[in-house]
Design a protein around this motif. Structure first.
Motif, mmCIF file in Angstrom:
data_model
loop_
_atom_site.group_PDB
_atom_site.id
_atom_site.type_symbol
_atom_site.label_atom_id
_atom_site.label_comp_id
_atom_site.label_asym_id
_atom_site.label_seq_id
_atom_site.Cartn_x
_atom_site.Cartn_y
_atom_site.Cartn_z
ATOM 1 N N LEU A 103 -0.453 1.718 6.105
ATOM 2 C CA LEU A 103 -0.498 0.690 5.063
ATOM 3 C C LEU A 103 -1.830 0.743 4.318
ATOM 4 O O LEU A 103 -1.865 0.653 3.080
ATOM 5 N N ILE A 104 -2.918 0.932 5.046
ATOM 6 C CA ILE A 104 -4.246 1.058 4.425
ATOM 7 C C ILE A 104 -4.260 2.256 3.483
ATOM 8 O O ILE A 104 -4.676 2.157 2.325
ATOM 9 N N VAL A 105 -3.789 3.403 3.958
ATOM 10 C CA VAL A 105 -3.775 4.627 3.149
ATOM 11 C C VAL A 105 -2.921 4.435 1.900
ATOM 12 O O VAL A 105 -3.306 4.830 0.791
ATOM 13 N N SER A 106 -1.763 3.801 2.064
ATOM 14 C CA SER A 106 -0.866 3.565 0.937
ATOM 15 C C SER A 106 -1.527 2.680 -0.123
ATOM 16 O O SER A 106 -1.461 2.975 -1.322
ATOM 17 N N LEU A 107 -2.167 1.613 0.310
ATOM 18 C CA LEU A 107 -2.822 0.704 -0.637
ATOM 19 C C LEU A 107 -4.007 1.392 -1.321
ATOM 20 O O LEU A 107 -4.223 1.205 -2.521
ATOM 21 N N GLN A 108 -4.765 2.178 -0.555
ATOM 22 C CA GLN A 108 -5.896 2.882 -1.145
ATOM 23 C C GLN A 108 -5.431 3.855 -2.227
ATOM 24 O O GLN A 108 -6.098 4.017 -3.238
ATOM 25 N N SER A 109 -4.289 4.477 -2.027
ATOM 26 C CA SER A 109 -3.796 5.436 -3.025
ATOM 27 C C SER A 109 -3.142 4.736 -4.222
ATOM 28 O O SER A 109 -2.996 5.332 -5.283
ATOM 29 N N ALA A 110 -2.767 3.477 -4.085
ATOM 30 C CA ALA A 110 -2.147 2.743 -5.195
ATOM 31 C C ALA A 110 -3.168 2.262 -6.222
ATOM 32 O O ALA A 110 -2.815 1.997 -7.375
ATOM 33 N N LEU A 111 -4.435 2.152 -5.826
ATOM 34 C CA LEU A 111 -5.432 1.561 -6.722
ATOM 35 C C LEU A 111 -5.963 2.498 -7.812
ATOM 36 O O LEU A 111 -6.146 2.047 -8.950
ATOM 37 N N PRO A 112 -6.233 3.780 -7.552
ATOM 38 C CA PRO A 112 -6.790 4.625 -8.627
ATOM 39 C C PRO A 112 -5.938 4.680 -9.907
ATOM 40 O O PRO A 112 -6.506 4.590 -11.004
ATOM 41 N N PRO A 113 -4.599 4.789 -9.815
ATOM 42 C CA PRO A 113 -3.827 4.779 -11.075
ATOM 43 C C PRO A 113 -3.998 3.465 -11.852
ATOM 44 O O PRO A 113 -4.041 3.481 -13.085
ATOM 45 N N LEU A 114 -4.113 2.358 -11.146
ATOM 46 C CA LEU A 114 -4.317 1.068 -11.827
ATOM 47 C C LEU A 114 -5.691 1.032 -12.491
ATOM 48 O O LEU A 114 -5.831 0.551 -13.619
ATOM 49 N N GLU A 155 -2.417 -6.427 9.370
ATOM 50 C CA GLU A 155 -1.263 -6.160 8.508
ATOM 51 C C GLU A 155 -0.989 -7.329 7.565
ATOM 52 O O GLU A 155 -0.637 -7.126 6.409
ATOM 53 N N ALA A 156 -1.168 -8.550 8.043
ATOM 54 C CA ALA A 156 -0.953 -9.725 7.190
ATOM 55 C C ALA A 156 -1.935 -9.718 6.015
ATOM 56 O O ALA A 156 -1.554 -9.973 4.866
ATOM 57 N N LYS A 157 -3.202 -9.391 6.282
ATOM 58 C CA LYS A 157 -4.198 -9.316 5.209
ATOM 59 C C LYS A 157 -3.835 -8.209 4.222
ATOM 60 O O LYS A 157 -3.937 -8.393 3.008
ATOM 61 N N LEU A 158 -3.413 -7.057 4.748
ATOM 62 C CA LEU A 158 -3.053 -5.932 3.891
ATOM 63 C C LEU A 158 -1.796 -6.234 3.081
ATOM 64 O O LEU A 158 -1.690 -5.834 1.920
ATOM 65 N N ASN A 159 -0.839 -6.948 3.675
ATOM 66 C CA ASN A 159 0.380 -7.315 2.945
ATOM 67 C C ASN A 159 0.053 -8.244 1.773
ATOM 68 O O ASN A 159 0.700 -8.178 0.728
ATOM 69 N N LYS A 160 -0.950 -9.092 1.948
ATOM 70 C CA LYS A 160 -1.394 -9.975 0.858
ATOM 71 C C LYS A 160 -1.945 -9.129 -0.289
ATOM 72 O O LYS A 160 -1.613 -9.351 -1.455
ATOM 73 N N VAL A 161 -2.773 -8.135 0.047
ATOM 74 C CA VAL A 161 -3.302 -7.234 -0.979
ATOM 75 C C VAL A 161 -2.149 -6.463 -1.621
ATOM 76 O O VAL A 161 -2.098 -6.290 -2.838
ATOM 77 N N GLY A 162 -1.200 -6.007 -0.783
ATOM 78 C CA GLY A 162 -0.039 -5.279 -1.291
ATOM 79 C C GLY A 162 0.766 -6.107 -2.273
ATOM 80 O O GLY A 162 1.249 -5.593 -3.291
ATOM 81 N N ALA A 163 0.905 -7.394 -2.001
ATOM 82 C CA ALA A 163 1.643 -8.286 -2.911
ATOM 83 C C ALA A 163 0.915 -8.398 -4.252
ATOM 84 O O ALA A 163 1.550 -8.428 -5.307
ATOM 85 N N GLU A 164 -0.421 -8.438 -4.209
ATOM 86 C CA GLU A 164 -1.194 -8.487 -5.459
ATOM 87 C C GLU A 164 -1.018 -7.199 -6.255
ATOM 88 O O GLU A 164 -0.853 -7.236 -7.485
#
Length: 197
Positions: A103-114, A155-164
């Motif tokens: 989940l951490i890796v997935s979120l980290q890779s989602a940010l550069p395109p944004l 995971e709960a903290k990361l899911n919050k970031v994921g929702a954002e």
């Protein structure tokens, strides 16, 4: 290692020049702990830390010395762990952390395109970085139950970031659709004007 690198090798490595040589196993956690304070604390309280000086692993055992290996669940592997004990508990820890780390890796890779689109992602990056550091600190406790219990909170903290992140992506998608509709409408209006002429 100390010494004087401006001198020829043998002189540079003289104790008179402050050369220390390779640190003793017992000194390595304190050296690494100068920056990795929480990690050192968890390590020292673990079974690994309590075996320091009696053949137990220290930082270099898993991470290497000069070519330091990045902290990932891949550091927990049968080849390395079974040098000292059976792999069973280590495998349980790896399984417990795998989903959270993915989940951490997935979120980290989602940010550069944004970020490339001009979206301010620093706050989200900082949140992920803080969770990642605390989460990787948890590995060093080598306590299977603690890892399982605390992984859910991470995971709960990361899911919050994921929702954002999802909300930002959804907004961008709506804007693209609205832009496409506006362009389509303008093209259609232009064609109508041409037909009316």
């Amino acid at each position: 290692h100390g010494g004087d690198p401006t001198l020829p090798t043998m002189e540079a490595m003289s104790p008179d020049r402050g050369f220390l040589g390779a640190p003793a196993d017992e000194a390595i956690p304190a050296f690494c702990g100068r920056c990795h304070v929480g990690v050192e604390e968890d390590y020292r309280g673990s079974a690994h830390g309590k075996a320091l000086g009696q053949g137990g692993p220290q930082c270099v055992t898993c991470h290497g010395n000069h070519a330091v290996r990045q902290a990932t669940p891949d550091l927990i592997n049968e080849r390395d762990c079974s040098r000292c004990h059976s792999y069973g508990r280590a495998e349980e820890i790896k399984a417990a952390v795998a989903r959270t780390d993915a989940l951490i890796v997935s979120l980290q890779s989602a940010l550069p395109p944004l970020r490339r689109l001009g979206i301010a992602t620093k706050g989200l990056q900082d949140e992920i970085f803080a969770v990642r550091n605390d989460f990787h600190r948890l590995f060093h406790s080598v306590d299977v139950e603690r890892v399982r219990r605390q992984s859910a909170a991470f995971e709960a903290k990361l899911n919050k970031v994921g929702a954002e992140v999802e909300a930002i992506e959804e907004t961008l998608k709506r804007r693209r659709l609205a832009g496409a509709a506006a362009v389509g409408g303008l093209v259609l209006a232009g064609m109508l004007l041409l037909l009316l002429r």
